[in-house]
Design a protein around this motif. Structure first.
Motif, PDB file in Angstrom:
ATOM      1  N   UNK A  31       0.764  -1.211  -0.089  1.00 54.42           N
ATOM      2  CA  UNK A  31       0.073  -0.080  -0.051  1.00 54.42           C
ATOM      3  C   UNK A  31       0.794   1.201   0.059  1.00 54.42           C
ATOM      4  N   UNK A  32       0.857   2.054  -1.167  1.00 53.23           N
ATOM      5  CA  UNK A  32       1.856   3.050  -1.178  1.00 53.23           C
ATOM      6  C   UNK A  32       1.434   4.517  -0.892  1.00 53.23           C
ATOM      7  N   UNK A  33       2.047   5.137  -0.358  1.00 50.79           N
ATOM      8  CA  UNK A  33       1.721   6.503   0.125  1.00 50.79           C
ATOM      9  C   UNK A  33       2.297   7.454  -0.938  1.00 50.79           C
ATOM     10  N   UNK A  34       2.000   8.089  -1.874  1.00 47.25           N
ATOM     11  CA  UNK A  34       2.550   8.917  -2.679  1.00 47.25           C
ATOM     12  C   UNK A  34       2.531  10.492  -2.253  1.00 47.25           C
ATOM     13  N   UNK A  35       3.685  10.793  -1.875  1.00 46.59           N
ATOM     14  CA  UNK A  35       3.855  12.027  -0.866  1.00 46.59           C
ATOM     15  C   UNK A  35       4.649  13.038  -1.618  1.00 46.59           C
ATOM     16  N   UNK A  36       4.052  14.170  -2.252  1.00 45.88           N
ATOM     17  CA  UNK A  36       4.730  15.072  -3.133  1.00 45.88           C
ATOM     18  C   UNK A  36       4.160  16.601  -2.638  1.00 45.88           C
ATOM     19  N   UNK A  39       0.123  18.079  -5.181  1.00 48.15           N
ATOM     20  CA  UNK A  39      -0.868  17.348  -4.816  1.00 48.15           C
ATOM     21  C   UNK A  39      -1.629  16.689  -5.981  1.00 48.15           C
ATOM     22  N   UNK A  40      -1.845  17.375  -7.065  1.00 52.17           N
ATOM     23  CA  UNK A  40      -2.303  16.930  -8.392  1.00 52.17           C
ATOM     24  C   UNK A  40      -1.733  15.812  -8.901  1.00 52.17           C
ATOM     25  N   UNK A  41      -0.472  16.053  -9.063  1.00 48.29           N
ATOM     26  CA  UNK A  41       0.443  14.999  -9.505  1.00 48.29           C
ATOM     27  C   UNK A  41       0.685  13.684  -8.632  1.00 48.29           C
ATOM     28  N   UNK A  42       0.582  13.816  -7.371  1.00 48.25           N
ATOM     29  CA  UNK A  42       0.588  12.856  -6.396  1.00 48.25           C
ATOM     30  C   UNK A  42      -0.763  11.922  -6.702  1.00 48.25           C
ATOM     31  N   UNK A  43      -1.897  12.682  -6.938  1.00 47.57           N
ATOM     32  CA  UNK A  43      -3.074  11.936  -7.047  1.00 47.57           C
ATOM     33  C   UNK A  43      -3.161  11.126  -8.401  1.00 47.57           C
ATOM     34  N   UNK A  44      -2.642  11.628  -9.340  1.00 44.09           N
ATOM     35  CA  UNK A  44      -2.359  10.849 -10.614  1.00 44.09           C
ATOM     36  C   UNK A  44      -1.694   9.703 -10.670  1.00 44.09           C
ATOM     37  N   UNK A  45      -0.078   9.799  -9.988  1.00 39.57           N
ATOM     38  CA  UNK A  45       0.397   8.666  -9.734  1.00 39.57           C
ATOM     39  C   UNK A  45      -0.328   7.799  -8.894  1.00 39.57           C
ATOM     40  N   UNK A  46      -0.945   8.197  -8.008  1.00 42.26           N
ATOM     41  CA  UNK A  46      -1.567   7.090  -6.798  1.00 42.26           C
ATOM     42  C   UNK A  46      -2.791   6.505  -7.572  1.00 42.26           C
ATOM     43  N   UNK A  54      -2.364   5.928  -1.674  1.00 42.38           N
ATOM     44  CA  UNK A  54      -2.980   7.334  -0.846  1.00 42.38           C
ATOM     45  C   UNK A  54      -1.897   8.343  -1.414  1.00 42.38           C
ATOM     46  N   UNK A  55      -2.647   9.254  -1.620  1.00 44.33           N
ATOM     47  CA  UNK A  55      -1.906  10.732  -1.963  1.00 44.33           C
ATOM     48  C   UNK A  55      -1.961  11.527  -1.051  1.00 44.33           C
ATOM     49  N   UNK A  56      -0.492  12.160  -0.567  1.00 42.89           N
ATOM     50  CA  UNK A  56      -0.515  12.989   0.401  1.00 42.89           C
ATOM     51  C   UNK A  56       0.142  14.383  -0.066  1.00 42.89           C
ATOM     52  N   UNK A  57      -0.338  15.312   0.066  1.00 41.31           N
ATOM     53  CA  UNK A  57       0.680  16.812  -0.219  1.00 41.31           C
ATOM     54  C   UNK A  57       1.686  16.796   1.118  1.00 41.31           C
ATOM     55  N   UNK A  58       2.973  17.038   0.732  1.00 44.28           N
ATOM     56  CA  UNK A  58       3.820  17.429   1.753  1.00 44.28           C
ATOM     57  C   UNK A  58       5.196  18.236   1.288  1.00 44.28           C
ATOM     58  N   UNK A  59       5.494  19.233   2.035  1.00 47.55           N
ATOM     59  CA  UNK A  59       6.639  20.019   1.855  1.00 47.55           C
ATOM     60  C   UNK A  59       7.964  19.308   2.805  1.00 47.55           C
ATOM     61  N   UNK A  60       8.626  18.531   2.136  1.00 43.67           N
ATOM     62  CA  UNK A  60       9.564  17.818   3.104  1.00 43.67           C
ATOM     63  C   UNK A  60      10.562  18.647   3.761  1.00 43.67           C
ATOM     64  N   UNK A  61      10.731  19.975   3.211  1.00 42.70           N
ATOM     65  CA  UNK A  61      11.553  20.916   4.010  1.00 42.70           C
ATOM     66  C   UNK A  61      10.839  21.418   5.175  1.00 42.70           C
ATOM     67  N   UNK A  62       9.643  21.079   5.478  1.00 46.86           N
ATOM     68  CA  UNK A  62       9.008  21.606   6.572  1.00 46.86           C
ATOM     69  C   UNK A  62       8.657  20.550   7.714  1.00 46.86           C
ATOM     70  N   UNK A  63       9.428  20.547   8.822  1.00 48.20           N
ATOM     71  CA  UNK A  63       9.184  19.597   9.853  1.00 48.20           C
ATOM     72  C   UNK A  63       7.776  19.262  10.288  1.00 48.20           C
TER      73      UNK A  63
END
Length: 247
Positions: A31-36, A39-46, A54-63
């Protein structure tokens, strides 16, 4: 199915190596979480995954954003078994012409993003008493790359971070490894400025296997290191570069 009943988070999962990794892990039952950040591109890949994801929007540079990602995944899916720290960025050009804003962006996304996402997910892995973390570094972080000085520094930091963490969490049966790709045929690489054809041909000539890597080839190495097939491998950096570097 090496990842049956496993939950895997892939940061930067919407495109390039990240997308290929999401597809590969899903094909093997995860079960893969596409984190990017997109958000739209993440949903497309998911939507393309072989298993529901599951598609989740994330800004990895923000703790804070990294913690929200970890909380969302555990709330919705109940667990995390694999974290692939893939999100990254690069800027090509002479170091002497670079500026502090560029340095900060590279450090924030490539190094601090890896640290923040790992820190957010790690408590769940420790509680479970098992897990796998794979960091996507670069051979630039092992041998350096002209025109990518700060990028090389960040990826060297990712490699060192993974080695140190591997020692610290081994007692919890958590493995931490890095994959170091060479030049890979991704939209990012093909977006280089200048004489692109000349640049790419030069990379191919310098590679003993005489080709660029395909994202699927990097994804295969990531999947191996994340799987039980690598259950006695930790603290390692695996180059997937067609022999461009032999470290």
């Amino acid at each position: 199915m090496r990842f049956q009943d496993r939950v895997a988070i892939v940061t930067g999962g919407a495109g390039g190596i990240g997308r290929a990794t999401c597809l590969r892990l899903a094909e093997e039952g995860a079960t893969v979480v596409v984190a990017d950040i997109d958000a739209d591109a993440a949903r497309t890949t998911a939507a393309e995954l072989a298993t529901p994801g599951l598609a989740v929007q994330v800004d990895v540079g923000s703790p804070d954003s990294a913690r929200e990602l970890a909380a969302t995944v555990t709330d919705v899916l109940g667990r995390v078994d694999v974290l692939v720290n893939n999100a990254g960025c690069d800027t090509i050009g002479p170091f002497a012409d670079s500026d502090p804003a560029t340095w900060q962006r590279l450090l924030t996304v490539n190094l601090m993003g890896t640290i923040a996402c790992t820190h957010a997910v790690l408590p769940s892995l420790i509680e479970q008493g098992e897990g796998a973390i794979v960091c996507v570094a670069s051979d630039a972080g092992r041998v350096g790359s002209s025109g990518e000085v700060v990028y090389s520094a960040t990826k060297g930091g990712v490699i060192a971070f993974g080695k140190a963490l591997a020692r610290e969490v081994a007692r919890h049966r958590i493995r931490v490894n890095s994959v170091a790709p060479g030049p890979t045929d991704t939209p990012f690489l093909n977006g280089f400025g200048g004489d692109l054809e000349k640049i790419l041909n030069g990379m191919i000539r310098a590679t003993p296997l005489r080709s660029l890597a395909q994202p699927e080839q990097i994804a295969a190495a990531i999947a191996f290191l994340a799987s039980a097939d690598a259950d006695f491998i930790t603290g390692q950096t695996v180059s997937v570069s067609g022999g461009l570097t032999m470290v």
